[in-house]
Design an enzyme around this catalytic site. Sequence first.
Site, short mmCIF file in Angstrom:
data_model
loop_
_atom_site.label_atom_id
_atom_site.label_comp_id
_atom_site.label_asym_id
_atom_site.label_seq_id
_atom_site.Cartn_x
_atom_site.Cartn_y
_atom_site.Cartn_z
N ARG A 151 0.85 -1.19 0.00
CA ARG A 151 0.00 0.00 0.00
C ARG A 151 0.88 1.23 0.00
NH1 ARG A 151 -3.39 -2.85 -1.44
NH2 ARG A 151 -5.47 -3.24 -0.59
N GLU A 160 -3.36 7.63 -4.58
CA GLU A 160 -3.65 6.97 -5.85
C GLU A 160 -4.90 7.62 -6.42
OE1 GLU A 160 -3.85 2.71 -5.46
OE2 GLU A 160 -1.79 2.60 -4.78
N HIS A 214 -1.04 0.27 -9.63
CA HIS A 214 -1.69 -0.70 -8.73
C HIS A 214 -2.29 -1.87 -9.52
CE1 HIS A 214 -3.67 -0.97 -4.48
NE2 HIS A 214 -3.48 -2.17 -5.00
C1 DGY Z 1 -5.33 -6.19 -2.96
O1 DGY Z 1 -5.89 -7.23 -3.27
O2 DGY Z 1 -5.24 -5.79 -1.80
C2 DGY Z 1 -4.82 -5.35 -4.07
O3 DGY Z 1 -3.80 -4.52 -3.68
C3 DGY Z 1 -5.95 -4.55 -4.67
O4 DGY Z 1 -6.38 -3.57 -3.79
#
Ligand code: DGY
Length: 328
Positions: free
Chosen positions: A237, A266, A285
């Site tokens: 993250r 983001e 992402h």
């Molecule tokens: C997750 O599955 O957590 C990915 O990062 C998509 O948010």
Amino acid sequence: MKIFITRQIPQAGLELLEKEGYEITQWNEKRELTEEEFITRCKAADAVLLSGRRKADAAFFEQCSHLKVVSLFSVGYDNVDVEAATKAGIPIGNTPDVLSLATAETAFLLMIATARKAFYHHKRIARADWDFFEPTAGLGTSLFGKTLGVFGLGNIGLEMAKMCKGAYGMNIIYHNRGHNKDAEWQVGAKRVEFNELLAQSDVISVHANLTEELKGLFNADVFAKMKPSALFINTARGGMHNEADLKAALENGTIWGAGLDVTNPEPMDKNNPLLDLENVCVLPHIGSAVKETRDDMAVLAAQNIITALNGNPLPACVNPAVYQKAQG
Ligand code: DGY
């Protein structure tokens, strides 16, 4: 039963829900729902399949305490107030395991791309800057025999470790609260304290769940403890790192490079100066963005809903305490 889905999801998951005879409403617009739109639709539903950036916070669970389940189309659940969900008696489903390989592959891709300045060289061609051969220009750094430091060694981190060990014979160290015996056995990973991880790693790859306590952990102080030759890879993250500090650390040579699949905020602004740096590779992402993986995620997210609506514990549950609470 009425299901609200906040994004178009792969057919594989949708079909499972349709087979159950549920009444399904999908948000098909290519913009995030406003909070009001989100709450209005959730109020009219029995279950929600939540994908995207919309937060399910304490206020949400107060207004939608009737929900029988919130099923996330992600393994990460930092957009959900899990405590509030548990208090409201609502199980939260997520999609672990099925995306471990794809996400680890993204981390591996970013590590190699960063080490070889791949995105920078691509951009050079696009601006007609492929002139004459310069033996000392645009050089990358080798990964062979180097040390991978995994921050948060779970399933995704373990897959990344296996790839690094298999492809480059990398030595694996990790920092977790407890030991990951499986990883220690499978890849000879060694658990170290956080400061050791920073000091010894040639590549640091972040795979931990974002919690309040970890927000902004990778800041100027932490980058200063890393090797000047180190690569920082984040596919977890964006909130894990302080972006201004990361930019400064890259510009002043505190660390060597960074590969990011997640940014803060983001989406990343197109004028973000990180995008101009040679030793930086950024992706939007896409950790789990593989057809097969997204199908599997849709199936698991649908199974979480079906199981909950049948009154059973979810196959993948973020807050199993919700069941103890129901019993107690
Ligand atoms: C997750 O599955 O957590 C990915 O990062 C998509 O948010």
